[in-house]
Each structure stands twice: as C-alpha cells, then as structure tokens.
Scaffold this active site. Structure first.
Site, PDB file in Angstrom:
ATOM      1  N   CYS A 131      -5.757   5.563   5.849  1.00  0.00           N
ATOM      2  CA  CYS A 131      -4.935   4.381   5.566  1.00  0.00           C
ATOM      3  C   CYS A 131      -3.977   4.048   6.693  1.00  0.00           C
ATOM      4  O   CYS A 131      -3.258   3.056   6.630  1.00  0.00           O
ATOM      5  CB  CYS A 131      -4.202   4.588   4.249  1.00  0.00           C
ATOM      6  SG  CYS A 131      -5.362   5.002   2.942  1.00  0.00           S
ATOM      7  N   HIS A 147       4.676   1.329   3.742  1.00  0.00           N
ATOM      8  CA  HIS A 147       3.307   1.689   3.371  1.00  0.00           C
ATOM      9  C   HIS A 147       3.155   1.394   1.877  1.00  0.00           C
ATOM     10  O   HIS A 147       2.182   0.785   1.469  1.00  0.00           O
ATOM     11  CB  HIS A 147       3.050   3.156   3.703  1.00  0.00           C
ATOM     12  CG  HIS A 147       1.619   3.569   3.521  1.00  0.00           C
ATOM     13  ND1 HIS A 147       0.585   2.878   4.106  1.00  0.00           N
ATOM     14  CD2 HIS A 147       1.049   4.584   2.814  1.00  0.00           C
ATOM     15  CE1 HIS A 147      -0.570   3.457   3.751  1.00  0.00           C
ATOM     16  NE2 HIS A 147      -0.308   4.486   2.979  1.00  0.00           N
ATOM     17  N   GLU A 171       8.135   8.173   1.164  1.00  0.00           N
ATOM     18  CA  GLU A 171       8.476   7.121   2.126  1.00  0.00           C
ATOM     19  C   GLU A 171       9.959   6.754   2.034  1.00  0.00           C
ATOM     20  O   GLU A 171      10.615   6.517   3.053  1.00  0.00           O
ATOM     21  CB  GLU A 171       7.602   5.876   1.914  1.00  0.00           C
ATOM     22  CG  GLU A 171       7.850   4.829   3.003  1.00  0.00           C
ATOM     23  CD  GLU A 171       6.826   3.707   3.023  1.00  0.00           C
ATOM     24  OE1 GLU A 171       6.070   3.560   2.038  1.00  0.00           O
ATOM     25  OE2 GLU A 171       6.788   2.969   4.023  1.00  0.00           O
ATOM     26  N   LYS A 226       1.228  -4.411  -0.307  1.00  0.00           N
ATOM     27  CA  LYS A 226       0.167  -3.927  -1.208  1.00  0.00           C
ATOM     28  C   LYS A 226       0.409  -4.327  -2.654  1.00  0.00           C
ATOM     29  O   LYS A 226      -0.510  -4.297  -3.474  1.00  0.00           O
ATOM     30  CB  LYS A 226       0.021  -2.408  -1.077  1.00  0.00           C
ATOM     31  CG  LYS A 226      -0.454  -1.984   0.314  1.00  0.00           C
ATOM     32  CD  LYS A 226      -0.584  -0.482   0.452  1.00  0.00           C
ATOM     33  CE  LYS A 226      -0.974  -0.084   1.866  1.00  0.00           C
ATOM     34  NZ  LYS A 226       0.128  -0.164   2.848  1.00  0.00           N
ATOM     35  N   HIS A 275      -4.534  -2.150  -1.778  1.00  0.00           N
ATOM     36  CA  HIS A 275      -4.526  -1.309  -0.573  1.00  0.00           C
ATOM     37  C   HIS A 275      -5.830  -1.474   0.216  1.00  0.00           C
ATOM     38  O   HIS A 275      -6.872  -0.960  -0.185  1.00  0.00           O
ATOM     39  CB  HIS A 275      -4.319   0.147  -0.985  1.00  0.00           C
ATOM     40  CG  HIS A 275      -4.014   1.077   0.154  1.00  0.00           C
ATOM     41  ND1 HIS A 275      -4.183   0.728   1.473  1.00  0.00           N
ATOM     42  CD2 HIS A 275      -3.539   2.350   0.158  1.00  0.00           C
ATOM     43  CE1 HIS A 275      -3.854   1.744   2.237  1.00  0.00           C
ATOM     44  NE2 HIS A 275      -3.444   2.732   1.471  1.00  0.00           N
ATOM     45  N   PHE A 304      -4.492   9.743   4.437  1.00  0.00           N
ATOM     46  CA  PHE A 304      -5.059  11.051   4.097  1.00  0.00           C
ATOM     47  C   PHE A 304      -5.375  11.773   5.409  1.00  0.00           C
ATOM     48  O   PHE A 304      -5.880  11.166   6.357  1.00  0.00           O
ATOM     49  CB  PHE A 304      -6.346  10.897   3.275  1.00  0.00           C
ATOM     50  CG  PHE A 304      -6.123  10.401   1.860  1.00  0.00           C
ATOM     51  CD1 PHE A 304      -4.894  10.519   1.238  1.00  0.00           C
ATOM     52  CD2 PHE A 304      -7.173   9.836   1.144  1.00  0.00           C
ATOM     53  CE1 PHE A 304      -4.704  10.073  -0.064  1.00  0.00           C
ATOM     54  CE2 PHE A 304      -6.992   9.389  -0.158  1.00  0.00           C
ATOM     55  CZ  PHE A 304      -5.756   9.507  -0.762  1.00  0.00           C
TER      56      PHE A 304
END
Lengths: 411, 77
Positions: free
Chosen positions: A162, A301, A312, A334, A339, A398
């Site tokens: 991502c 994010h 975050e 998002k 996403h 990830f």
C-alpha cells in the site's frame, strides 16, 4: 547534485471519477465512491463492497488490439498517464535517455493471474495464455508506459504494497534530484477487485464487511472495522525545476521531501510504537525544511483498520510533536475512494498538490464517531478552506514499508 | 468454415481488422501479430477445432498458419 523537482502533469482514475478535475470536485464535495462489488460475483465472499472505477472504457485510450494484452491495472496506468502527459506538454521536449518511469503497484495483474489459474484448473496447461506472464508481472505497467512514451531511462516499479505509489514517486524525485533523469512519469496503479484477492484480505480480517457504503470505509472513526478494497491509478509528470520553467510549463507544485523506512517488525501489523512511520514523516519534514508554526495539511494513510489509524496518529505526534500535531489539518481520501492499495499514494499525492493550490483540504467523509485513540483534527464530513504552507502524504504497506512525501507550492 | 476463414475471422475479431483485407500471403508482422500473438491465435484455434497444434517452423504468413493447422488435423484424423 540537489536539483528541485516539480510536478507538471497529473492524471487520475478513481472510484469517484476519471480525470483529476472530476476526482477533485467529487472529493471536495464528499462524494462516496464505494458500492456493491460488480467486478465478480461476490456472493461467496464476506465483503460485498468495493471502490470500483465506474464506466472505464479502455478503448478511450487504447487500440482494440492492445486492450486484450493489458491487465486492467496497466489500462488504468495508461489512462492516468495519458492525462498527465497531455497536461504537461512534455512530450517531444526531453531526450528519451533522460526520461524515466517509476510506477508502483502492490500486486500487478491480479485479474490476469486469477483468470489463468482458472484456465489451468478447468482446461489444463495448454490453455494458459502466452500473455499470462507479461500481463501479470508487476513491472509491466512501468514497461508499457516506457514503450508508449519512448522513455528510455530507468523504468522501475515500486512494489511495497500500500506504499507502492508513494515510494515510486519518492524514488522518481530522488532520480531527478540527483541527476539520473530530467523527467519522470511516476505514480501507482492497482486493479485488485477479484475473488481470490477479496478472499485473501477477508481471511486476514483486513476488510470491512459492512453492507452500508457510507458506513464501511471509516478512517479514524470508532466504528471502523477494516478497509474497503478499491482500484484506480494516479500518475504524475515530474521535471527538474529549471527545465520546466525554461519551457514555460505550468507547475502544479514542488515535491520537497521524501522519507522511506521499514518497521522491520511484522509482516502485516504496524509497529505499535509507530517508530518506522514516524521516521518516514520526520525524514520528509527535514528535507522539506519544515518549521514549527507552519500551516500543514496531512493526507493520512488512514485506512480504517483499527491498528493503522492508531499507529498513524501516534506517528504524527512523534514526528511533529504533540502541540504541532494538534494544529495539523488531516484527512483520509480513503473515506471516499476506499483503499486503492498501490495506487492510493499516487492519487493522494494529487490531493496534496490540489489542497496547496486551492487552499482547501478535502474531508474525511462519514467520520461521525471519533475514536478517542485517534484524537487529532481529521476534518470530519466537510472540506476546510485554509492556506497551507506544506502538505504531507503518508503511505504504509504490508511488509512494514513506510513512505512519506512533502509538497509545497512554487510561488 | 475452412481454416483460412476461421483464422482471418479470429484475427479480425481480436485486432479490430477487416477480415476481407487478410489474404493467405498476408505477413503476420504486417498486421501487428508477433510471436506471442501467434501463440495465442493457435491456442484459440486448438480450442475451436479440438486438436493440439504444435508449429514445427516459423510462422511468417497466414498461409503458414493454415498449413500448421492442417498438418495438426491430418496427424489427428
């Protein structure tokens, strides 16, 4: 060598509109791009919603002969790159050997992969397409853009889940900054809405299983229960500042900082102390010469998973300090798009550039029940008008990848 | 439908060409058909005709493709 890098073209393919103009208007207006999955029969999977790109006809950008040889993720990249290239007017002004492509994708040709596995199971190895491998591999969108625009410098994918789009842009910035290229096409693309993909994310418990499109992608909201998978692409044209100015290009902003770190902690979970994410932000802020007291917009994010949004929030407090962090205007794109994985950071870079250019921060839509653990200003529900000095875009992937970009206006 | 027609139609359909412009002498490369495209074409013909097609020489023209398919058919029947 430390050259300035500016943006002279932008293109977007998103669940809330194709083309930067449509996307940005809908984002500011709080349009939700999430709806029932139509890309495949979703009756067997737990999640029924996704952020799909609507009414995408690849023939608007590609010949019929090309369409069947490009995965949907590559088609999105071509569409976004076409818009960015057209806006920039850079074609024909650059030595092909000095033009690079840095394009991210988290996965690559997911649809192609799944379709050919089905062919193998149903009909045997003789029916696996000769285009299976070239359409599936994650570097092919970068390779195809290089072919399309005759860009003969480095053509590299960033494959950091991502964070792919953000890492790709950051690496392109460094290539131009340090003299390896004068122009770069960069960004990210993703088309992951396939049954095997949704099944895999479901098994991880990473996806929301909500059925109400307005209560599914809920970054920083106490009700959040996973992200909503989405598809799209974002592409920028980057140029060395002096050459862009010399040719009279319209400049959409400057990329003034990039941080790239790894958690080195867990395959999928973020470090609870948010050290890796915070260091990425700190690196970007240092390069951007951030000063306390500046007006800052942060495109988070902000996935809507429990762990990400808490980590975050912590990372922003570490990077800016508690007091400055409370002054930040933060939103998650998002909430509106879902996403877009490897495309997310690229589309969100465009959001930062537009926020700086128009003095407006888009909202985090559907944020109705703030999570006490996420206690910063996330611009709930409606856009905010304010003059920003600096914009930051965060992406975490990830693998523990953390990437952060910093943007300023060019006066 | 004879083999040539089947090939011409398959190519016309895949590449948005006019089938009437394809002749046995048409060179594959002149209509944008490279080795991967040719492999894909043979796969589609295998599916349609139900025989395994393994080209034994380089396919340069439509005629070569027809000959390859016919050879595969003769081997099978």
């Amino acid at each position: 060598m430390n050259r300035r890098v500016v943006v002279t073209g932008m293109g977007a393919v998103t669940p809330i509109g194709i083309g930067v103009r449509n996307f940005w208007a809908n984002l500011k207006a709080g349009v939700c791009g999430i709806g029932p999955i139509t890309r495949f029969d979703a009756s067997r999977v737990k999640s029924s919603l996704a952020g799909e790109v609507k009414n995408f006809d690849p023939l608007n950008w590609l010949e019929k002969a090309e369409v069947g040889k490009m995965d949907r993720c590559a088609q999105f990249a071509v569409a976004a790159a076409s818009e960015a290239m057209q806006l920039s007017g850079v074609a024909g002004t650059v030595d092909p050997n000095r033009a690079a492509v840095y394009l991210g994708t988290g996965i690559g040709g997911f649809e192609t992969n799944e379709a050919n596995c089905f062919k193998l199971f149903d009909k045997g190895p003789r029916r696996v397409s000769p285009f299976f491998v070239p359409m599936m591999i994650a570097n092919m969108p970068a390779g195809l853009l290089a072919i399309r625009y005759d860009f003969r410098g480095a053509a590299l994918p960033a494959v950091t889940a991502c964070a792919s789009g953000t890492n790709a842009i950051g690496e392109a910035v460094r290539a131009i900054r340090h003299g390896y290229a004068d122009v770069a096409l960069t960004g990210g693309t993703e088309a992951p809405i396939v049954e095997v993909g949704v099944s895999g994310f479901n098994s991880m418990k990473a996806l929301s299983t909500a059925e109400d499109p307005n209560a599914a992608s809920l970054p920083f909201d106490a009700r959040r229960a996973g992200f909503v998978i989405a598809e799209g692409a974002g592409v920028l044209v980057l140029e060395e500042y002096e050459r862009a100015k010399a040719r009279g290009a319209k400049i959409y902003g400057e990329i003034v900082g990039y941080g790239s770190t790894c958690d080195a902690y867990h395959m999928t979970a973020p470090r609870p102390d948010a050290d890796g994410a915070a260091r990425a932000v700190v690196e970007a802020l240092r390069e951007a010469d951030w000063q306390a007291g500046e007006s800052v917009y942060v495109n988070a994010h902000g996935t809507g998973t429990h762990l990400n949004d808490v980590a975050e929030t912590r990372a922003l407090k570490i990077a800016f300090g508690e007091e400055e962090a409370r002054r930040l205007a933060i939103s998650s794109t998002k909430s509106a798009t879902g996403h877009m994985l490897g495309a997310a950071g690229a589309v969100e870079a465009i959001v930062c550039l537009k926020a700086l250019a128009e003095n407006v921060a888009p909202p985090t839509i559907n944020l109705l029940e703030p999570d006490p653990e996420c206690d910063l200003d996330y611009i709930p529900s409606t856009k905010r008008e304010a003059k920003f000095d600096l914009a930051i875009s965060n992406s975490f992937g990830f693998g523990g990848h953390n990437a952060s970009l910093a943007f300023r206006r060019v006066e | 439908m004879d083999i040539f027609e089947m090939i011409a139609n398959a190519l016309a359909d895949r590449y948005g060409l006019d089938a009437s412009e394809i002749t046995p002498e048409t060179e594959l490369i002149s209509i944008g058909v490279d080795s991967l495209d040719a492999a894909e074409l043979l796969m589609a013909l295998e599916e349609k005709i139900g025989v395994e097609i393994e080209p034994t020489k380089k396919l340069a023209t439509i005629k070569d493709v027809v000959a390859t398919v016919e050879a595969a058919q003769n081997e099978t029947f």
